[in-house]
Write a protein that holds these residues in place. Structure first.
Motif, mmCIF file in Angstrom:
data_model
loop_
_atom_site.group_PDB
_atom_site.id
_atom_site.type_symbol
_atom_site.label_atom_id
_atom_site.label_comp_id
_atom_site.label_asym_id
_atom_site.label_seq_id
_atom_site.Cartn_x
_atom_site.Cartn_y
_atom_site.Cartn_z
ATOM 1 N N THR A 251 6.397 7.313 7.066
ATOM 2 C CA THR A 251 7.689 7.197 6.390
ATOM 3 C C THR A 251 7.951 5.754 5.983
ATOM 4 O OG1 THR A 251 8.596 9.081 7.608
ATOM 5 C CG2 THR A 251 10.172 7.534 6.647
ATOM 6 N N ARG B 147 5.687 4.694 2.979
ATOM 7 C CA ARG B 147 6.177 5.175 1.679
ATOM 8 C C ARG B 147 7.383 4.369 1.206
ATOM 9 N NH1 ARG B 147 4.723 10.274 3.824
ATOM 10 N NH2 ARG B 147 6.817 10.528 4.692
ATOM 11 N N ARG B 148 8.307 4.098 2.118
ATOM 12 C CA ARG B 148 9.506 3.356 1.753
ATOM 13 C C ARG B 148 9.161 1.929 1.329
ATOM 14 N NH1 ARG B 148 14.279 4.895 4.420
ATOM 15 N NH2 ARG B 148 15.160 3.010 3.457
ATOM 16 N N LYS C 246 6.200 0.756 0.192
ATOM 17 C CA LYS C 246 5.428 0.694 -1.056
ATOM 18 C C LYS C 246 6.309 0.995 -2.265
ATOM 19 C CE LYS C 246 1.867 -0.327 -1.427
ATOM 20 N NZ LYS C 246 1.248 -1.694 -1.491
ATOM 21 N N ALA C 247 7.345 1.803 -2.078
ATOM 22 C CA ALA C 247 8.273 2.073 -3.184
ATOM 23 C C ALA C 247 9.130 0.857 -3.499
ATOM 24 C CB ALA C 247 9.160 3.267 -2.838
ATOM 25 N N ALA C 248 9.520 0.110 -2.440
ATOM 26 C CA ALA C 248 10.432 -1.019 -2.634
ATOM 27 C C ALA C 248 9.703 -2.320 -2.936
ATOM 28 C CB ALA C 248 11.298 -1.194 -1.386
ATOM 29 N N PRO D 88 6.027 -2.956 -3.954
ATOM 30 C CA PRO D 88 4.682 -2.441 -4.229
ATOM 31 C C PRO D 88 3.576 -3.473 -4.115
ATOM 32 C CG PRO D 88 6.002 -2.581 -6.253
ATOM 33 C CD PRO D 88 6.939 -2.807 -5.115
ATOM 34 N N GLY E 179 0.317 6.046 1.362
ATOM 35 C CA GLY E 179 0.309 4.814 0.588
ATOM 36 C C GLY E 179 -0.262 3.606 1.292
#
Length: 333
Positions: free
Chosen positions: A108, A111-112, A114-116, A118, A165
């Motif tokens: 979790t 993912r958070r 890599k989204a914020a 990268p 990710g």
């Protein structure tokens, strides 16, 4: 060929090159930069950060705050962070099923992050000790650690981390054959670009105590880990371990612990010339902080000196809880 001896004193005065800051900079052989730092970060499922009593200044971070930490790391120029979970007790089992949960704490957070952020590298730990109810890195049959059965779980764990990710998986378990199994699994599922940084020479050390507190495995550990982690008396064995991991597909290797094992770092780097890292482990960090708090020395100065020693020994980078503090000092932030 041996170096030609310098002329004797007074023709040679080695203090000449040490006399001024500009000259010391010109002749400096080793350089420490923020590019050399990896920041280990602990993640908790609690609703607020939790201090780790045995690691002064270190906290378990909520997933949200782990994202903030990754943002901070990127702003400081730190290339990568490494994630370690404190798995809730009710999710710890003998078979470590939570390690394969796509929505566990590490996945979790990955993912958070890599989204914020990268462009930050995310490294994830492949091992079962944060997920077992007995605190060991592998599955057990009675008192015996099961190597091959554990490797199959590690193979699946690395895959779910890659799918979340993770940029680099770091197997820290010391099971035989796990690097090859993980590389096969990643490639078979299209994750050719995910790197493997293998804990190739991980010793059965007393220095890991605060880390085990941080991930919640210390109080659960029955016995010790000497049947799979290395004997601190051995050096040649470390070279065999590194050679095997490289043959099995490791992109880089770690020596752990760090400062007390810099002779291993030097031998590994000279023998294999592969990207070689050391982990300045929790006990090393805690000793420096506690000694500084007792007035033994200035923490900032000894921290930078110690990190320079890692580099001088041959490290391409250092895993350290001091990473943000060191980055600010190095760059004058």
């Amino acid at each position: 060929m041996p170096a030609t001896p310098s002329p004797r004193f007074p023709l040679t005065r080695l203090r000449r090159t040490r006399a001024t800051p500009w000259s010391r900079r010109l002749v400096r052989e080793t350089t420490l930069t923020t590019d050399d730092l990896i920041w280990p970060v602990f993640v908790t499922g609690a609703d607020r950060n939790e201090p780790v009593a045995s690691l002064p200044g270190v906290e378990r971070l909520t997933v949200e705050n782990a994202v903030y930490a990754a943002t901070e790391a990127a702003e400081l120029g730190i290339p990568a962070i490494a994630l370690f979970p404190q798995t809730p007790n009710d999710r710890r089992t003998a078979r470590a099923e939570e390690a394969l949960n796509p929505d566990n704490l590490v996945n979790t957070a990955t993912r958070r992050i890599k989204a914020a952020v990268p462009n930050i590298g995310v490294i994830t730990d492949v091992a079962l000790d944060p997920y077992t109810d007995h605190g060991h890195d592998g599955l057990m049959d009675g008192e015996r650690i099961l190597n091959d059965e554990t490797v199959e779980v590690l193979r699946a764990q690395a895959l779910v981390q890659a799918e979340a990710g993770s940029d680099m998986v770091a197997p820290s378990d010391m099971m035989d054959g796990r690097v090859n199994a993980i590389r096969e699994e990643l490639d078979k599922n299209g994750h050719h670009g995910v790197q493997i940084m293998a804990y190739a020479a991980k010793y059965a050390s007393c220095y890991y105590g605060p880390f085990r507190d941080a991930v919640g495995s210390g109080a659960k550990l029955s016995g010790d880990k000497r049947t799979y982690q290395m004997d601190p008396a051995n050096t040649d064995e470390a070279l065999r371990e590194v050679a095997l991991d490289i043959r099995e597909g490791a992109d880089s290797v770690i020596v752990k612990p760090g400062l007390p094992y810099l002779d291993i770092v030097r031998r590994v780097k000279e023998r294999f010339a592969v990207p070689t890292y050391a982990y300045q482990v929790s006990g090393e960090y805690a000793m420096l902080v506690h000694a500084a708090q007792a007035g033994a020395f200035d923490l900032d100065a000894v921290m930078l000196e110690t990190l320079m020693c890692f580099k001088r020994a041959g490290c391409d980078g250092i895993w350290t809880y001091f990473a943000p503090q060191a980055a600010r000092l190095i760059d004058g932030v």
